[in-house]
Design a protein around this motif. Structure first.
Motif, PDB file in Angstrom:
ATOM      1  N   HIS A  90      45.151  71.148 -16.808  1.00  0.00           N
ATOM      2  CA  HIS A  90      43.886  70.733 -17.395  1.00  0.00           C
ATOM      3  C   HIS A  90      43.678  69.231 -17.296  1.00  0.00           C
ATOM      4  O   HIS A  90      42.670  68.776 -16.803  1.00  0.00           O
ATOM      5  CB  HIS A  90      43.783  71.182 -18.846  1.00  0.00           C
ATOM      6  CG  HIS A  90      43.516  72.640 -18.948  1.00  0.00           C
ATOM      7  ND1 HIS A  90      42.360  73.197 -18.495  1.00  0.00           N
ATOM      8  CD2 HIS A  90      44.261  73.645 -19.412  1.00  0.00           C
ATOM      9  CE1 HIS A  90      42.400  74.497 -18.703  1.00  0.00           C
ATOM     10  NE2 HIS A  90      43.544  74.799 -19.239  1.00  0.00           N
ATOM     11  N   TYR A  91      44.604  68.462 -17.824  1.00  0.00           N
ATOM     12  CA  TYR A  91      44.485  67.032 -17.549  1.00  0.00           C
ATOM     13  C   TYR A  91      45.847  66.375 -17.597  1.00  0.00           C
ATOM     14  O   TYR A  91      46.751  66.816 -18.299  1.00  0.00           O
ATOM     15  CB  TYR A  91      43.495  66.349 -18.503  1.00  0.00           C
ATOM     16  CG  TYR A  91      44.051  65.876 -19.821  1.00  0.00           C
ATOM     17  CD1 TYR A  91      44.708  64.650 -19.919  1.00  0.00           C
ATOM     18  CD2 TYR A  91      43.880  66.625 -20.974  1.00  0.00           C
ATOM     19  CE1 TYR A  91      45.194  64.192 -21.124  1.00  0.00           C
ATOM     20  CE2 TYR A  91      44.360  66.177 -22.192  1.00  0.00           C
ATOM     21  CZ  TYR A  91      45.014  64.967 -22.259  1.00  0.00           C
ATOM     22  OH  TYR A  91      45.495  64.519 -23.464  1.00  0.00           O
ATOM     23  N   ARG A  92      45.979  65.368 -16.804  1.00  0.00           N
ATOM     24  CA  ARG A  92      47.226  64.610 -16.796  1.00  0.00           C
ATOM     25  C   ARG A  92      46.913  63.181 -16.374  1.00  0.00           C
ATOM     26  O   ARG A  92      45.933  62.922 -15.694  1.00  0.00           O
ATOM     27  CB  ARG A  92      48.258  65.228 -15.863  1.00  0.00           C
ATOM     28  CG  ARG A  92      47.913  65.163 -14.386  1.00  0.00           C
ATOM     29  CD  ARG A  92      48.963  65.918 -13.560  1.00  0.00           C
ATOM     30  NE  ARG A  92      48.783  65.722 -12.139  1.00  0.00           N
ATOM     31  CZ  ARG A  92      47.994  66.442 -11.377  1.00  0.00           C
ATOM     32  NH1 ARG A  92      47.263  67.404 -11.909  1.00  0.00           N
ATOM     33  NH2 ARG A  92      47.907  66.208 -10.074  1.00  0.00           N
ATOM     34  N   ILE A  93      47.748  62.285 -16.814  1.00  0.00           N
ATOM     35  CA  ILE A  93      47.604  60.876 -16.461  1.00  0.00           C
ATOM     36  C   ILE A  93      48.850  60.449 -15.698  1.00  0.00           C
ATOM     37  O   ILE A  93      49.971  60.710 -16.134  1.00  0.00           O
ATOM     38  CB  ILE A  93      47.444  59.999 -17.716  1.00  0.00           C
ATOM     39  CG1 ILE A  93      46.201  60.419 -18.503  1.00  0.00           C
ATOM     40  CG2 ILE A  93      47.345  58.523 -17.324  1.00  0.00           C
ATOM     41  CD1 ILE A  93      46.078  59.747 -19.851  1.00  0.00           C
ATOM     42  N   GLU A  94      48.660  59.846 -14.552  1.00  0.00           N
ATOM     43  CA  GLU A  94      49.780  59.357 -13.764  1.00  0.00           C
ATOM     44  C   GLU A  94      49.718  57.836 -13.690  1.00  0.00           C
ATOM     45  O   GLU A  94      48.700  57.272 -13.300  1.00  0.00           O
ATOM     46  CB  GLU A  94      49.743  59.945 -12.351  1.00  0.00           C
ATOM     47  CG  GLU A  94      49.980  61.452 -12.317  1.00  0.00           C
ATOM     48  CD  GLU A  94      49.976  62.002 -10.906  1.00  0.00           C
ATOM     49  OE1 GLU A  94      49.905  61.186  -9.953  1.00  0.00           O
ATOM     50  OE2 GLU A  94      50.032  63.227 -10.746  1.00  0.00           O
ATOM     51  N   ALA A  95      50.796  57.210 -14.101  1.00  0.00           N
ATOM     52  CA  ALA A  95      50.861  55.749 -14.092  1.00  0.00           C
ATOM     53  C   ALA A  95      51.790  55.271 -12.985  1.00  0.00           C
ATOM     54  O   ALA A  95      52.722  55.968 -12.584  1.00  0.00           O
ATOM     55  CB  ALA A  95      51.356  55.246 -15.445  1.00  0.00           C
ATOM     56  N   SER A  96      51.524  54.075 -12.474  1.00  0.00           N
ATOM     57  CA  SER A  96      52.349  53.505 -11.424  1.00  0.00           C
ATOM     58  C   SER A  96      52.269  51.986 -11.487  1.00  0.00           C
ATOM     59  O   SER A  96      51.193  51.441 -11.738  1.00  0.00           O
ATOM     60  CB  SER A  96      51.874  53.988 -10.060  1.00  0.00           C
ATOM     61  OG  SER A  96      52.540  53.279  -9.024  1.00  0.00           O
ATOM     62  N   PRO A  97      53.389  51.295 -11.270  1.00  0.00           N
ATOM     63  CA  PRO A  97      53.351  49.824 -11.278  1.00  0.00           C
ATOM     64  C   PRO A  97      52.680  49.236 -10.042  1.00  0.00           C
ATOM     65  O   PRO A  97      52.243  48.091 -10.045  1.00  0.00           O
ATOM     66  CB  PRO A  97      54.836  49.439 -11.321  1.00  0.00           C
ATOM     67  CG  PRO A  97      55.540  50.596 -10.691  1.00  0.00           C
ATOM     68  CD  PRO A  97      54.758  51.812 -11.100  1.00  0.00           C
ATOM     69  N   LYS A  98      52.569  50.027  -8.949  1.00  0.00           N
ATOM     70  CA  LYS A  98      52.002  49.510  -7.705  1.00  0.00           C
ATOM     71  C   LYS A  98      50.620  50.089  -7.390  1.00  0.00           C
ATOM     72  O   LYS A  98      49.842  49.473  -6.672  1.00  0.00           O
ATOM     73  CB  LYS A  98      52.954  49.805  -6.551  1.00  0.00           C
ATOM     74  CG  LYS A  98      54.297  49.083  -6.672  1.00  0.00           C
ATOM     75  CD  LYS A  98      55.175  49.361  -5.470  1.00  0.00           C
ATOM     76  CE  LYS A  98      56.504  48.634  -5.585  1.00  0.00           C
ATOM     77  NZ  LYS A  98      57.388  48.908  -4.414  1.00  0.00           N
ATOM     78  N   LEU A  99      50.347  51.290  -7.905  1.00  0.00           N
ATOM     79  CA  LEU A  99      49.061  51.929  -7.665  1.00  0.00           C
ATOM     80  C   LEU A  99      48.226  51.862  -8.931  1.00  0.00           C
ATOM     81  O   LEU A  99      48.734  51.553 -10.012  1.00  0.00           O
ATOM     82  CB  LEU A  99      49.258  53.396  -7.272  1.00  0.00           C
ATOM     83  CG  LEU A  99      50.241  53.696  -6.144  1.00  0.00           C
ATOM     84  CD1 LEU A  99      50.357  55.206  -5.949  1.00  0.00           C
ATOM     85  CD2 LEU A  99      49.799  53.035  -4.850  1.00  0.00           C
TER      86      LEU A  99
END
Length: 289
Positions: free
Chosen positions: A206-215
């Motif tokens: 349904h929903y998710r958050i993806e974090a990245s230090p470079k993107l």
């Protein structure tokens, strides 16, 4: 005097950063699918209504909008236009990517799916069933390809930007219109080997958050899981995807930012307030940072 000069320089830098950050939206909406091949075609839905509603709201927030509707939403045009859209984005941009189409599971051929099925967006020139020499699946926009385009967008806008990806489609619904319900998707998987699709209840998509230090950080929101149907809702004589309608209502009072936590909480509140959400669907919390 030195303090004043430094202060002025900081002010100029902050001002230029604000000016550099743009808001950009790319939306695909299909209502009228090709019905040329009997038995291979999709039922018509109301994706164009979703995009028209959202365009109006997003423009009020200062978004530069690009929309592909109906006959313009072919596979090749979607891919080409997303590539061009990506090339126009800048570091720090807030980007909104939206699909209001049919969705369909497609037999996985590279072995990266645990359940053996990719998820796909269905462009206007993609047919429901495989038929050798007639249609062999090349116009389905599967999640592997979409994810590669999303990654390029995230690289382009960088850690100071943010990307929202909204999919108001059904990866496993039903193409019937029982009880006057218009739904987006099918329980029939697109298969090359007569494999039978069995919806997985384990994919909490349904929903998710993806974090990245470079993107850039990215939030994905999908209308329903593979084992649920995505039924349209009727408001004021028009039909909309429930996710699209509730996002539009949310954005009439909430400004999209580079932090999605406030957005999802406001969206949940809107769903409760409007009551415009099918009983068979739910917005399950699934986040990662």
């Amino acid at each position: 005097m030195r303090f004043r000069i430094v202060f002025i320089m900081i002010t100029i830098l902050l001002h230029s950063t604000v000016l550099a950050q743009r808001k950009r939206a790319f939306m695909v909406g299909i209502s009228h699918y090709d019905t040329a091949l009997t038995g291979y075609q999709w039922n018509n839905i109301n994706g164009v209504e979703d995009v028209n509603l959202l365009c109006s709201v997003l423009k009020k927030q200062g978004f530069i909008t690009t929309a592909l509707l109906d006959e313009h939403a072919s596979y090749n045009n979607i891919v080409r236009q997303i590539e061009q859209f990506t090339s126009r984005t800048k570091k720090g941009d807030i980007v909104y990517l939206h699909f209001s189409t049919h969705g369909q599971p497609v037999e996985d051929i590279n072995g990266d799916e645990d359940d053996g099925w990719d998820e796909s967006i269905v462009p206007i020139d993609a047919y429901k069933l495989y038929k050798k020499g007639v249609y062999e699946g090349k116009h389905h926009l599967i999640d592997d390809h979409l994810n590669s385009m999303v990654k390029k967008l995230r690289q382009r806008i960088g850690p100071s930007g943010f990307l929202y990806v909204i999919i108001d489609a059904c990866h496993a619904g039903t193409a019937s219109r029982a009880n006057d319900d218009t739904v987006r998707g099918t329980y029939v998987g697109f298969t090359y080997s007569n494999k039978v699709f069995k919806p997985s209840t384990n994919k909490k998509s349904h929903y998710r958050i993806e974090a990245s230090p470079k993107l850039s950080n990215v939030m994905f929101i999908e209308a329903c899981r593979p084992d649920q149907v995505n039924k349209e809702i009727k408001v004021g004589g028009k039909r909309y995807g429930p996710l699209s309608y509730n996002i539009a209502q949310t954005l009439s009072n909430y400004i999209l930012k580079t932090n999605a936590k406030g957005f999802i909480e406001n969206l949940k509140h809107t769903i409760v307030k409007t009551g415009r959400w099918p009983n068979n669907q739910n917005l399950v919390t699934e986040t990662s940072y």
